[in-house]
Write a protein that holds these residues in place. Structure first.
Motif, PDB file in Angstrom:
ATOM      1  N   GLY A 162       0.496   3.081   6.563  1.00 33.36           N
ATOM      2  CA  GLY A 162       1.608   3.908   6.712  1.00 33.36           C
ATOM      3  C   GLY A 162       2.619   3.147   7.534  1.00 33.36           C
ATOM      4  N   GLY A 209       4.283   0.655   6.783  1.00 30.11           N
ATOM      5  CA  GLY A 209       5.504   0.156   5.892  1.00 30.11           C
ATOM      6  C   GLY A 209       5.232  -1.041   5.371  1.00 30.11           C
ATOM      7  N   LYS A 210       4.045  -1.499   5.022  1.00 31.59           N
ATOM      8  CA  LYS A 210       3.679  -2.964   4.324  1.00 31.59           C
ATOM      9  C   LYS A 210       4.523  -2.977   3.052  1.00 31.59           C
ATOM     10  CE  LYS A 210      -0.664  -2.429   4.640  1.00 31.59           C
ATOM     11  NZ  LYS A 210      -0.401  -1.258   5.599  1.00 31.59           N
ATOM     12  N   THR A 211       4.488  -1.813   2.356  1.00 32.39           N
ATOM     13  CA  THR A 211       5.151  -1.850   0.988  1.00 32.39           C
ATOM     14  C   THR A 211       6.513  -1.829   1.002  1.00 32.39           C
ATOM     15  OG1 THR A 211       3.026  -0.570   0.264  1.00 32.39           O
ATOM     16  CG2 THR A 211       5.203  -0.575  -1.181  1.00 32.39           C
ATOM     17  N   GLU A 212       7.052  -1.071   2.042  1.00 29.39           N
ATOM     18  CA  GLU A 212       8.416  -0.998   2.441  1.00 29.39           C
ATOM     19  C   GLU A 212       8.948  -2.523   2.887  1.00 29.39           C
ATOM     20  OE1 GLU A 212       9.954   2.013   2.318  1.00 29.39           O
ATOM     21  OE2 GLU A 212      11.827   1.270   2.767  1.00 29.39           O
ATOM     22  N   ARG A 220      10.252   1.387  -4.789  1.00 32.64           N
ATOM     23  CA  ARG A 220      10.870   1.391  -3.312  1.00 32.64           C
ATOM     24  C   ARG A 220      12.041   0.169  -3.318  1.00 32.64           C
ATOM     25  NH1 ARG A 220       6.931   2.012   0.919  1.00 32.64           N
ATOM     26  NH2 ARG A 220       6.165   3.987   0.163  1.00 32.64           N
ATOM     27  N   GLN A 259      -8.579  -1.688   5.515  1.00 34.91           N
ATOM     28  CA  GLN A 259      -8.740  -0.758   4.212  1.00 34.91           C
ATOM     29  C   GLN A 259      -9.222  -1.674   3.088  1.00 34.91           C
ATOM     30  OE1 GLN A 259      -4.852   1.412   3.408  1.00 34.91           O
ATOM     31  NE2 GLN A 259      -3.985   0.496   5.077  1.00 34.91           N
ATOM     32  N   ARG A 266       4.401   7.266   8.523  1.00 28.04           N
ATOM     33  CA  ARG A 266       3.859   8.245   7.280  1.00 28.04           C
ATOM     34  C   ARG A 266       3.351   9.571   7.862  1.00 28.04           C
ATOM     35  NH1 ARG A 266      -0.461   5.551   4.076  1.00 28.04           N
ATOM     36  NH2 ARG A 266       1.317   4.845   2.998  1.00 28.04           N
ATOM     37  N   GLU A 273       0.583   8.400  -0.781  1.00 26.67           N
ATOM     38  CA  GLU A 273       0.655   9.158   0.151  1.00 26.67           C
ATOM     39  C   GLU A 273       1.089  10.436  -0.176  1.00 26.67           C
ATOM     40  OE1 GLU A 273       3.604   7.497   2.911  1.00 26.67           O
ATOM     41  OE2 GLU A 273       5.246   8.043   1.706  1.00 26.67           O
ATOM     42  N   ARG A 301      -4.100   8.827   4.085  1.00 27.63           N
ATOM     43  CA  ARG A 301      -3.415   9.035   2.984  1.00 27.63           C
ATOM     44  C   ARG A 301      -2.327  10.134   3.236  1.00 27.63           C
ATOM     45  NH1 ARG A 301      -2.296   4.922   1.490  1.00 27.63           N
ATOM     46  NH2 ARG A 301      -3.733   4.100   3.222  1.00 27.63           N
TER      47      ARG A 301
END
Ligand SMILES: Nc1ncnc2c1ncn2[C@@H]1O[C@H](COP(=O)(O)OP(=O)(O)OP(=O)(O)O)[C@@H](O)[C@H]1O
Length: 736
Positions: free
Chosen positions: A114, A116-119, A154, A270, A313, A512, A553
């Motif tokens: 949460g 923000g790695k993907t972000e 994103r 993870q 998140r 999420e 999640r």
């Protein structure tokens, strides 16, 4: 704005909602009715809309303010605007450094769930494009399809108002390792049939070997002028994928030589894949931590290491729990101890008061929701409980995400291309087809919710067929060959934004949800010896991480469901090859998991013999299109027939307790498994199998030999369904 549900926090009724946009009805959905200031409202696409005269109008303003990530206020999300419990938010400098680093920088980003790695990956890509890189100079690889999907979505949000960037971002290809490797091996001369016949891992290992050996220069040339490589979910790459990343880094960005940069993102806490991965010689690959170390030691001072801490998140209590457990998982305790802490945390979660059943999802907080399980079997059992005994599917969409149960490719492909005669349609032919199909009165209404805009549809088809998105023609045979590849259409998978997702924890990776319920199954569930899908086989360290992924999640509400809710515990047994099915013998009945890939005969949906000629096939195809949404979750009955001396089961929609409209039929794979199960015990094959449901309507294809009529003979693309569930039948003793 304050929100109350009807009747003091409980939803009393679910209503049909006609959704309007630009004066037209785009779909009809069912939603729990809620009360907002000034009158009733419903949630649609994660926002609250005024509900009046049975409909909502998407051209009006949603009732909730459109905050950052666009979730409805008044739901579990509202709590997120509270200050976070985790004070460690001094990572603004790291975020800025990641966003603005030049293309040649080599960077390792370690961060918790949460954060923000993907972000950040999306912003990094946008930053590089803004700085002048072309989409082709970027290579973006990720482990899972859900991560690819999330990242792709994103990108459209981070582009900002600069048109050029937005346009360029649409051409950045973000791929799973599996699909990128497939493409590279094809370009290196591999034939699709040979590549598809093998496991993904074998293809990945082959490409890694080619990079290390004879074809190194060819791979380098094919990789093109790459200036930056982005790898997400690095923790899940032990095994062949990890070896491939190391080989790629060495090829594209050799240590000590400036040039191509990279950004590798991940969270060691993870890591849930590959703990026990083995190479072809049987040796165990190094664990997740080893791959971090290898990158660190290969690049040494040339590596920019960044950490993200702030959790965007979760609300304050959940962010606090996540941070505490992460400390435990990354700390020095033995793995068994870590697992104990995770289990205790799950056991301490609150449980929903209402027993699981069809009404369960209509109550409680607004927002999207997931039930997470360890095994496929548990996910299936939860599904069964949620559907209850109703013949029709539930009003709120409930979707299953579990291994072996992939949804069919989207229905719009067959709807557009079924009548195609040309093996290589051009862009302008496609424009005509699109206009023709969408221009047909009724068809236009049915397609509205299924079909992407024309240019997006073309780009997706092109990409799925292995061509560039701006290609001027598409090879239909290439498209067919790759249609059933798991990530062929990443953007068309249901996003989980609405309704309930029942998912294994592994499949929920990178996703999420507002509300997460973790099924807290007992230790002995699903582990009855060597024939079973056995969570017991995983190591304590891996299982602790799996529990952690589940816990993290949730954004707003986290609860547990007792394992007893799905009693009796699921047990699975092995069939031919690697196939596993859940199976029970109980009180004279057998209960067997069906709907695995390959259980239905693809030709069963267009076989004129089965459907009383070509007119019957047309009528079924129309029926599937018209009812695509309504059929999700609908019960079917399987009725035994003999075809060329072999038993198969016709698939009928169920009405009351009788078989109704014929839809298709099963494939021999299911017959073999049933024979194996029953014959050895002296039982004959069942006449009727009950209690299976339709997972969805989608596009079906097959290259196998079969005499087809036009239009299916040319396109070999048509509509069909996939099934899921536990088939119930009463086995009869064979007559001696
Ligand atoms: N800088 C930011 N400001 C506001 N919201 C953000 C920011 N970064 C991320 N978010 C939001 O926080 C949520 C989590 O982000 P994201 O999914 O990128 O995290 P992640 O690190 O990839 O998580 P995980 O490892 O659990 O998959 C998303 O809803 C995202 O939109």
């Amino acid at each position: 704005m304050s929100w109350r549900h009807w009747n003091g926090g409980r939803t009393l009724s679910t209503v049909k909602v006609v959704v309007r946009k630009s004066g037209q009805v785009i779909e009809t959905v069912a939603r729990p009715l809620r009360e907002a200031e000034g009158g009733p409202a419903v949630v649609y696409r994660r926002r609250f809309w005024r509900y009046a005269a049975g409909s909502i109008d998407l051209d009006s303003r949603p009732l909730a303010p459109d905050e950052g990530n666009g979730r409805p206020a008044g739901s579990a999300q509202e709590e997120r605007s509270e200050p976070r419990a985790v004070p460690a938010t001094d990572d603004a400098g790291d975020r800025e450094a990641i966003r603005t680093a030049s293309a040649g920088v080599r960077m390792l980003v370690e961060a918790g769930p949460g954060t923000g790695k993907t972000e950040m990956a999306a912003q990094r890509i946008a930053g590089l494009i803004r700085a002048g890189l072309s989409p082709g100079q970027l290579l973006v690889l990720s482990f899972s399809r859900s991560a690819v999907r999330t990242l792709t979505r994103r990108l459209s949000r981070v582009a900002g108002p600069e048109d050029r960037v937005l346009e360029e971002l649409r051409h950045v290809s973000i791929r799973t390792f599996d699909s990128w490797v497939f493409r590279m091996l094809r370009l290196l001369g591999g034939t699709p049939s040979a590549l598809l016949a093998r496991e993904h891992d074998a293809n990945i290992a082959e490409l890694t070997a080619l990079i290390a050996g004879s074809r190194r220069d060819d791979v380098r040339a094919l990789a093109g002028d790459r200036r930056h490589l982005i790898v997400d979910e690095f923790q899940d790459l032990p095994g062949v994928r990890g070896e491939l990343v190391l080989a790629l880094l060495e090829l594209l960005a050799p240590p000590g030589h400036p040039g191509c940069g990279f950004t590798i993102l991940g969270d060691p806490a993870q890591a849930i894949y590959g703990f026990a991965a083995r190479n072809t010689a049987g040796a165990v690959f190094p664990g997740p931590a080893e791959y971090w170390k290898r990158v660190l030691s290969a690049y040494g001072a040339g590596l920019d290491v960044r950490t993200l801490r702030r959790n965007y998140r979760a609300n304050a209590p959940l962010a606090g729990l996540s941070a505490k457990l992460r400390g435990v998982l990354l700390g020095p305790r033995p793995d068994e101890e870590k697992l104990r802490v995770i289990r205790e945390s799950i056991a301490a979660l609150p449980a929903p008061t209402q027993p699981i059943g069809p009404d369960w999802m209509l109550n409680g907080d607004a927002g999207n929701r997931a039930v997470l399980t360890r095994t496929n079997g548990e996910a299936l059992r939860v599904m069964q409980k949620l559907f209850g005994s109703e013949v029709e599917g539930p009003m709120i969409p409930v979707r299953l995400r579990a291994g072996g149960h992939a949804l069919l490719p989207p229905a719009w492909i067959a709807t557009l291309l079924r009548r195609l005669r040309s093996p290589e349609p051009t862009r302008s032919q496609f424009t005509k087809i699109y206009a023709h199909v969408t221009g047909q009165g009724d068809m236009a209404t049915h397609l509205k919710s299924l079909l992407p805009p024309e240019d997006v549809a073309w780009a997706r088809l092109a990409r799925a067929s292995g061509a560039a998105e701006d290609t001027s023609s598409i090879s239909v045979s290439d498209l067919r060959a790759r249609l059933n590849w798991p990530d062929a259409f990443p953007d068309d998978q249901p996003s989980g934004e609405e309704g309930v997702i029942i998912s294994t924890i592994h499949q929920s990776k990178g996703m999420e949800f507002d509300i997460v319920t973790i099924l807290d199954a007992r230790d002995d569930d699903g582990a009855p010896g060597e024939d079973s899908e056995a969570p017991a086989k995983t190591s304590a360290g891996e299982e602790a991480s799996v529990g952690y992924v589940a816990i993290t999640r949730a954004g707003g509400v986290l609860e547990r469901m007792d394992g007893d809710a799905i009693h009796p515990p699921p047990r699975s047994r092995k069939f031919q090859g690697e196939r596993q099915r859940l199976c029970h013998w109980r009180a004279g009945w057998v209960n067997l998991e069906m709907g695995l890939r390959g259980d239905l005969d693809p030709f069963g949906f267009v076989n004129p013999v089965l459907h009383d000629g070509a007119a019957g096939v047309e009528s079924l195809q129309e029926f599937l299109l018209e009812n695509a949404r309504r059929l999700e979750g609908h019960k079917v009955m399987l009725c035994k027939q003999m075809a060329h001396g072999k038993a198969l089961w016709n698939v009928h929609l169920q009405r009351g307790s009788s078989p109704d409209r014929l839809i298709g039929r099963t494939a021999h794979q299911l017959t073999y498994d049933l024979m194996r199960l029953l014959s050895e015990k002296g039982y004959s094959l069942p006449k009727t199998i009950m209690n299976l449901r339709i997972a969805g309507v989608g596009t079906v294809t097959s290259e196998a030999e079969f005499e087809l009529e036009e239009p299916d003979r040319s396109s070999r693309l048509w509509l069909g369904v996939s099934l899921f569930g536990m088939g119930d039948f009463k086995p009869l003793r064979k007559k001696s």
